[in-house]
Design a protein around this motif. Structure first.
Motif, PDB file in Angstrom:
ATOM      1  N   VAL A  90       0.838  -1.201   0.000  1.00  0.00           N
ATOM      2  CA  VAL A  90       0.000   0.000   0.000  1.00  0.00           C
ATOM      3  C   VAL A  90       0.873   1.251   0.000  1.00  0.00           C
ATOM      4  CG1 VAL A  90      -1.602   1.357   1.422  1.00  0.00           C
ATOM      5  CG2 VAL A  90      -2.041  -1.068   1.013  1.00  0.00           C
ATOM      6  N   HIS A  91       1.952   1.217   0.770  1.00  0.00           N
ATOM      7  CA  HIS A  91       2.900   2.337   0.808  1.00  0.00           C
ATOM      8  C   HIS A  91       3.430   2.641  -0.600  1.00  0.00           C
ATOM      9  CE1 HIS A  91       6.352   4.590   2.768  1.00  0.00           C
ATOM     10  NE2 HIS A  91       6.813   4.406   1.538  1.00  0.00           N
ATOM     11  N   GLU A  92       3.917   1.616  -1.269  1.00  0.00           N
ATOM     12  CA  GLU A  92       4.480   1.817  -2.618  1.00  0.00           C
ATOM     13  C   GLU A  92       3.398   2.200  -3.623  1.00  0.00           C
ATOM     14  OE1 GLU A  92       7.602   2.083  -3.110  1.00  0.00           O
ATOM     15  OE2 GLU A  92       8.066   1.437  -1.063  1.00  0.00           O
ATOM     16  N   LEU A  93       2.191   1.678  -3.430  1.00  0.00           N
ATOM     17  CA  LEU A  93       1.100   2.026  -4.326  1.00  0.00           C
ATOM     18  C   LEU A  93       0.746   3.506  -4.185  1.00  0.00           C
ATOM     19  CD1 LEU A  93      -0.539   0.433  -6.395  1.00  0.00           C
ATOM     20  CD2 LEU A  93      -2.305   0.108  -4.656  1.00  0.00           C
ATOM     21  N   GLY A  94       0.901   4.038  -2.961  1.00  0.00           N
ATOM     22  CA  GLY A  94       0.682   5.474  -2.765  1.00  0.00           C
ATOM     23  C   GLY A  94       1.631   6.296  -3.620  1.00  0.00           C
ATOM     24  N   HIS A  95       2.924   5.907  -3.618  1.00  0.00           N
ATOM     25  CA  HIS A  95       3.895   6.574  -4.484  1.00  0.00           C
ATOM     26  C   HIS A  95       3.498   6.444  -5.953  1.00  0.00           C
ATOM     27  CE1 HIS A  95       6.671   7.356  -1.267  1.00  0.00           C
ATOM     28  NE2 HIS A  95       6.983   6.085  -1.063  1.00  0.00           N
ATOM     29  N   ALA A  96       3.196   5.201  -6.345  1.00  0.00           N
ATOM     30  CA  ALA A  96       2.966   4.897  -7.750  1.00  0.00           C
ATOM     31  C   ALA A  96       1.745   5.616  -8.313  1.00  0.00           C
ATOM     32  CB  ALA A  96       2.821   3.381  -7.939  1.00  0.00           C
ATOM     33  N   LEU A  97       0.642   5.577  -7.588  1.00  0.00           N
ATOM     34  CA  LEU A  97      -0.584   6.206  -8.091  1.00  0.00           C
ATOM     35  C   LEU A  97      -0.446   7.727  -8.170  1.00  0.00           C
ATOM     36  CD1 LEU A  97      -3.301   4.073  -6.262  1.00  0.00           C
ATOM     37  CD2 LEU A  97      -2.785   4.089  -8.712  1.00  0.00           C
ATOM     38  N   THR A  98       0.268   8.305  -7.198  1.00  0.00           N
ATOM     39  CA  THR A  98       0.482   9.750  -7.238  1.00  0.00           C
ATOM     40  C   THR A  98       1.386  10.119  -8.410  1.00  0.00           C
ATOM     41  OG1 THR A  98       0.315   9.787  -4.832  1.00  0.00           O
ATOM     42  CG2 THR A  98       1.158  11.764  -5.890  1.00  0.00           C
ATOM     43  N   GLY A  99       2.438   9.332  -8.604  1.00  0.00           N
ATOM     44  CA  GLY A  99       3.307   9.578  -9.750  1.00  0.00           C
ATOM     45  C   GLY A  99       2.576   9.412 -11.067  1.00  0.00           C
ATOM     46  N   LYS A 100       1.692   8.425 -11.129  1.00  0.00           N
ATOM     47  CA  LYS A 100       0.913   8.219 -12.341  1.00  0.00           C
ATOM     48  C   LYS A 100      -0.015   9.402 -12.593  1.00  0.00           C
ATOM     49  CE  LYS A 100      -1.888   4.756 -14.728  1.00  0.00           C
ATOM     50  NZ  LYS A 100      -2.566   3.439 -14.639  1.00  0.00           N
ATOM     51  N   TYR A 101      -0.549   9.984 -11.532  1.00  0.00           N
ATOM     52  CA  TYR A 101      -1.396  11.170 -11.668  1.00  0.00           C
ATOM     53  C   TYR A 101      -0.607  12.318 -12.303  1.00  0.00           C
ATOM     54  CZ  TYR A 101      -4.240  15.204 -10.333  1.00  0.00           C
ATOM     55  OH  TYR A 101      -4.975  16.360 -10.355  1.00  0.00           O
ATOM     56  N   PHE A 102       0.708  12.351 -12.009  1.00  0.00           N
ATOM     57  CA  PHE A 102       1.564  13.376 -12.599  1.00  0.00           C
ATOM     58  C   PHE A 102       2.135  12.933 -13.955  1.00  0.00           C
ATOM     59  CE2 PHE A 102       2.360  14.630  -7.965  1.00  0.00           C
ATOM     60  CZ  PHE A 102       1.430  15.653  -8.022  1.00  0.00           C
ATOM     61  N   ARG A 103       1.500  11.926 -14.550  1.00  0.00           N
ATOM     62  CA  ARG A 103       1.802  11.449 -15.898  1.00  0.00           C
ATOM     63  C   ARG A 103       3.131  10.687 -16.006  1.00  0.00           C
ATOM     64  NH1 ARG A 103      -2.016  13.444 -19.166  1.00  0.00           N
ATOM     65  NH2 ARG A 103      -3.107  15.361 -18.553  1.00  0.00           N
ATOM     66  N   ALA A 104       3.589  10.129 -14.902  1.00  0.00           N
ATOM     67  CA  ALA A 104       4.761   9.260 -14.927  1.00  0.00           C
ATOM     68  C   ALA A 104       4.304   7.823 -15.150  1.00  0.00           C
ATOM     69  CB  ALA A 104       5.541   9.381 -13.620  1.00  0.00           C
ATOM     70  N   ARG A 105       5.248   6.955 -15.418  1.00  0.00           N
ATOM     71  CA  ARG A 105       4.945   5.535 -15.652  1.00  0.00           C
ATOM     72  C   ARG A 105       5.668   4.721 -14.583  1.00  0.00           C
ATOM     73  NH1 ARG A 105       5.752   4.116 -21.915  1.00  0.00           N
ATOM     74  NH2 ARG A 105       4.606   2.283 -21.179  1.00  0.00           N
ATOM     75  N   PRO A 106       5.000   4.494 -13.441  1.00  0.00           N
ATOM     76  CA  PRO A 106       5.663   3.845 -12.305  1.00  0.00           C
ATOM     77  C   PRO A 106       5.837   2.347 -12.469  1.00  0.00           C
ATOM     78  CG  PRO A 106       3.376   4.278 -11.777  1.00  0.00           C
ATOM     79  CD  PRO A 106       3.621   4.896 -13.124  1.00  0.00           C
ATOM     80  N   HIS A 107       6.801   1.847 -11.729  1.00  0.00           N
ATOM     81  CA  HIS A 107       7.063   0.407 -11.648  1.00  0.00           C
ATOM     82  C   HIS A 107       7.410   0.101 -10.195  1.00  0.00           C
ATOM     83  CE1 HIS A 107       8.464  -3.609 -12.944  1.00  0.00           C
ATOM     84  NE2 HIS A 107       9.411  -3.441 -12.029  1.00  0.00           N
ATOM     85  N   VAL A 108       6.679  -0.819  -9.580  1.00  0.00           N
ATOM     86  CA  VAL A 108       6.862  -1.133  -8.164  1.00  0.00           C
ATOM     87  C   VAL A 108       7.633  -2.439  -8.003  1.00  0.00           C
ATOM     88  CG1 VAL A 108       5.681  -1.739  -6.012  1.00  0.00           C
ATOM     89  CG2 VAL A 108       4.782   0.101  -7.456  1.00  0.00           C
ATOM     90  N   VAL A 109       8.639  -2.416  -7.129  1.00  0.00           N
ATOM     91  CA  VAL A 109       9.399  -3.625  -6.790  1.00  0.00           C
ATOM     92  C   VAL A 109       9.407  -3.783  -5.275  1.00  0.00           C
ATOM     93  CG1 VAL A 109      11.618  -4.802  -6.896  1.00  0.00           C
ATOM     94  CG2 VAL A 109      10.887  -3.383  -8.817  1.00  0.00           C
ATOM     95  N   LEU A 110       8.961  -4.921  -4.789  1.00  0.00           N
ATOM     96  CA  LEU A 110       9.051  -5.256  -3.368  1.00  0.00           C
ATOM     97  C   LEU A 110      10.220  -6.221  -3.212  1.00  0.00           C
ATOM     98  CD1 LEU A 110       5.275  -5.771  -2.463  1.00  0.00           C
ATOM     99  CD2 LEU A 110       6.628  -3.665  -2.460  1.00  0.00           C
ATOM    100  N   HIS A 111      11.223  -5.810  -2.435  1.00  0.00           N
ATOM    101  CA  HIS A 111      12.452  -6.585  -2.322  1.00  0.00           C
ATOM    102  C   HIS A 111      12.764  -6.881  -0.862  1.00  0.00           C
ATOM    103  CE1 HIS A 111      14.109  -2.682  -1.285  1.00  0.00           C
ATOM    104  NE2 HIS A 111      13.692  -2.201  -2.449  1.00  0.00           N
ATOM    105  N   GLY A 112      13.960  -7.379  -0.603  1.00  0.00           N
ATOM    106  CA  GLY A 112      14.299  -7.850   0.727  1.00  0.00           C
ATOM    107  C   GLY A 112      14.249  -6.805   1.822  1.00  0.00           C
ATOM    108  N   PHE A 113      14.451  -5.534   1.468  1.00  0.00           N
ATOM    109  CA  PHE A 113      14.495  -4.498   2.495  1.00  0.00           C
ATOM    110  C   PHE A 113      13.350  -3.513   2.362  1.00  0.00           C
ATOM    111  CE2 PHE A 113      18.848  -5.997   1.884  1.00  0.00           C
ATOM    112  CZ  PHE A 113      19.090  -6.484   3.165  1.00  0.00           C
ATOM    113  N   GLY A 114      12.230  -3.980   1.853  1.00  0.00           N
ATOM    114  CA  GLY A 114      11.042  -3.133   1.752  1.00  0.00           C
ATOM    115  C   GLY A 114      10.540  -3.057   0.328  1.00  0.00           C
ATOM    116  N   GLY A 115      10.460  -1.834  -0.183  1.00  0.00           N
ATOM    117  CA  GLY A 115       9.942  -1.654  -1.533  1.00  0.00           C
ATOM    118  C   GLY A 115      10.543  -0.432  -2.187  1.00  0.00           C
TER     119      GLY A 115
END
Length: 212
Positions: free
Chosen positions: A54-79
């Protein structure tokens, strides 16, 4: 490796993401061993994974609103949420960065409301909601520490601007050292203090390498 798309946003979940959450959750599993240690760990992993997602989705959706093309990766130390080729204004960068911990705190608030609810829930469901609350609040507040590259550090950099990079790094180093001491003093564990000190060293290296 798990890959899927949500709201048009590619998401990748690496195996170490689950492993690290399970290692962290094992301490809670020992506490609840009388119930079912493996189930308690599984509940922590699910709650922690949902909260960080949900944390990373907050970043991604806001960035998408600003017309960016986000990519989310969840890795060993978070996201991590990447925005290849995106060019944000300082305000957009600040808002996009703040969105992650903000939505995570909202999720934690919802979980806290459920915990206070007079409704009757099973012990395991209560454990899941407690984990969701604790991970959401702790992870969000940790990320708001003004230490680069945490969210708080990136928000500080956006607020100060590139012309005040030296000041940003100096604040980041001080906050990292103070944060590490406080986390250690309050018995949070050894991993996060080590990470904060590592970030402090990275910021010091940048200060030195750029002749600030």
């Amino acid at each position: 490796m798990i890959r899927f798309t949500i709201f048009g946003i590619p998401v990748e979940i690496q195996p170490w993401f689950w492993v690290i959450l399970a290692v962290i959750g094992s301490s809670f599993g020992r506490i609840g061993a009388s119930a079912n240690e493996a189930l308690v760990v599984a509940l922590f992993v699910i709650a922690g994974g949902l909260s960080i997602f949900v944390h990373e989705l907050g970043h991604a959706l806001t960035g998408k609103y600003f017309r960016a093309r986000p990519h989310v990766v969840l890795h060993g130390f978070g996201g991590h949420t990447a925005f290849p080729g995106a060019r944000f204004t300082r305000m957009q960068s600040f808002v996009q960065t703040a969105a992650g911990p903000v939505v995570q705190l909202i999720l934690g608030g919802i979980a806290f409301g459920v915990l206070l609810s007079p409704l009757e829930f099973s012990p395991m469901f209560k454990a899941f909601i407690y984990f969701l609350f604790s991970v959401s609040v702790f992870w969000a507040l940790l990320n708001l520490i003004p230490v680069f590259p945490l969210d708080g550090g990136q928000m500080l950099a956006a607020a100060l601007g590139p012309q005040r990079r030296k000041l940003c790094l100096q604040i980041s180093i001080a906050a990292a050292v103070i944060g590490a001491i406080l986390l250690w003093k309050f018995g949070i564990g050894i991993f996060m203090p080590i990470f904060l000190l590592f970030f402090a060293w990275q910021n010091y290296q940048e200060l030195r390498d750029n002749g600030y």
